[in-house]
Write a protein that holds these residues in place. Structure first.
Motif, mmCIF file in Angstrom:
data_model
loop_
_atom_site.group_PDB
_atom_site.id
_atom_site.type_symbol
_atom_site.label_atom_id
_atom_site.label_comp_id
_atom_site.label_asym_id
_atom_site.label_seq_id
_atom_site.Cartn_x
_atom_site.Cartn_y
_atom_site.Cartn_z
ATOM 1 N N ARG A 17 10.477 4.538 -3.686
ATOM 2 C CA ARG A 17 10.236 5.015 -2.327
ATOM 3 C C ARG A 17 8.891 5.710 -2.206
ATOM 4 O O ARG A 17 8.560 6.591 -2.993
ATOM 5 C CB ARG A 17 11.320 6.008 -1.904
ATOM 6 N N HIS A 19 6.648 8.138 0.404
ATOM 7 C CA HIS A 19 6.872 9.103 1.474
ATOM 8 C C HIS A 19 5.561 9.306 2.230
ATOM 9 O O HIS A 19 4.591 9.808 1.661
ATOM 10 C CB HIS A 19 7.344 10.443 0.911
ATOM 11 N N GLN A 53 10.519 4.302 5.799
ATOM 12 C CA GLN A 53 11.201 5.513 6.265
ATOM 13 C C GLN A 53 11.782 5.347 7.663
ATOM 14 O O GLN A 53 12.917 5.749 7.926
ATOM 15 C CB GLN A 53 10.226 6.703 6.254
ATOM 16 N N ALA A 56 14.877 2.697 8.068
ATOM 17 C CA ALA A 56 16.123 3.191 7.477
ATOM 18 C C ALA A 56 16.857 4.087 8.463
ATOM 19 O O ALA A 56 18.081 3.979 8.639
ATOM 20 C CB ALA A 56 15.828 3.939 6.186
ATOM 21 N N SER A 79 9.096 -0.460 -1.533
ATOM 22 C CA SER A 79 9.428 0.830 -0.937
ATOM 23 C C SER A 79 10.401 0.662 0.221
ATOM 24 O O SER A 79 11.363 1.421 0.352
ATOM 25 C CB SER A 79 8.155 1.533 -0.446
ATOM 26 N N TRP A 83 14.276 2.253 0.560
ATOM 27 C CA TRP A 83 14.726 3.101 1.666
ATOM 28 C C TRP A 83 15.958 2.540 2.362
ATOM 29 O O TRP A 83 16.819 3.307 2.818
ATOM 30 C CB TRP A 83 13.598 3.279 2.683
#
Length: 214
Positions: A17, A19, A53, A56, A79, A83
């Motif tokens: 993941r 961020h 992000q 999800a 990634s 997520w």
């Protein structure tokens, strides 16, 4: 694929993941708008899913929609997959360059499409292709939700926007903030109707458009 230095370029990782701080900051206000405009059911495509992000959380908040994440950068797919793992209404991410002519014809139509923070990172020619393809990919009544920073009334609305736009153009003179009025015009000419233009935090805008019946 451009290799740009952006505020989130050194975003931390947790396993696969990634961020992005900006994605975390703008998620809540974006969700507040989507809550008002997204259909309760159907198929939804996110263009340029980035870290994953957003999609999800979109999928958790809107369980009646089947979500499809996508990104032009193959390195983003791991990634995104991390997520969305375990979320039933999200398909595996696909590689999709929405700046390529004809991409809309590769899919069945979508009831909703979302795009966050991309237009200022691509050229005007690429943005034109993307915006002209979107209506072809939407079902009648489908909504397109576009979020990001824009020139408004021909100007950059803050010193921070001016600095960011200048930093982008220094890296690639073909990219930078687009005129929101131009974006609206392209979408309307291609068959969409403007539903709302929402002022968002940090001088960003969220444009909501809908596909008129063919």
């Amino acid at each position: 694929m451009r290799n740009l230095t952006l505020p989130d370029s050194s975003a931390p990782r947790e396993g696969a993941r990634r961020h992005a701080p900006s994605a975390a900051r703008n998620l809540a206000p974006i969700l507040a708008v989507l809550q008002r405009v997204l259909p309760e059911s159907g198929r939804a495509l996110e263009l340029a899913s980035g870290t994953g992000q957003h999609i999800a959380e979109f999928a958790r908040r809107f369980p009646g929609l089947g979500w499809q994440p996508s990104d032009a950068n193959p390195e983003a797919l791991a990634s995104i997959m991390a997520w969305v793992e375990g979320i039933a209404n999200v398909a595996a991410p696909i590689r999709l360059d929405a700046c390529t002519p004809g991409w809309a014809r590769k899919f069945e139509v979508w009831n909703a499409m979302c795009l966050t923070n991309l237009l200022h990172l691509i050229s005007t020619a690429e943005a034109l292709v993307l915006l002209q393809e979107v209506p072809k990919a939407l079902a009648d009544g489908g909504v397109f939700c576009l979020y990001g920073p824009f020139r408004q009334g021909g100007v950059l609305v803050s010193e921070g926007d001016a600095r960011f736009d200048a930093s982008l153009r220094a890296q690639d003179p073909d990219i930078g903030y687009k005129e929101i009025e131009w974006v609206q015009g392209v979408l309307c000419d291609a068959g969409l109707e403007v539903v709302d233009l929402v002022a968002m935090p940090a001088n960003n805008l969220m444009l909501i458009t809908r596909r008129a019946p063919r």
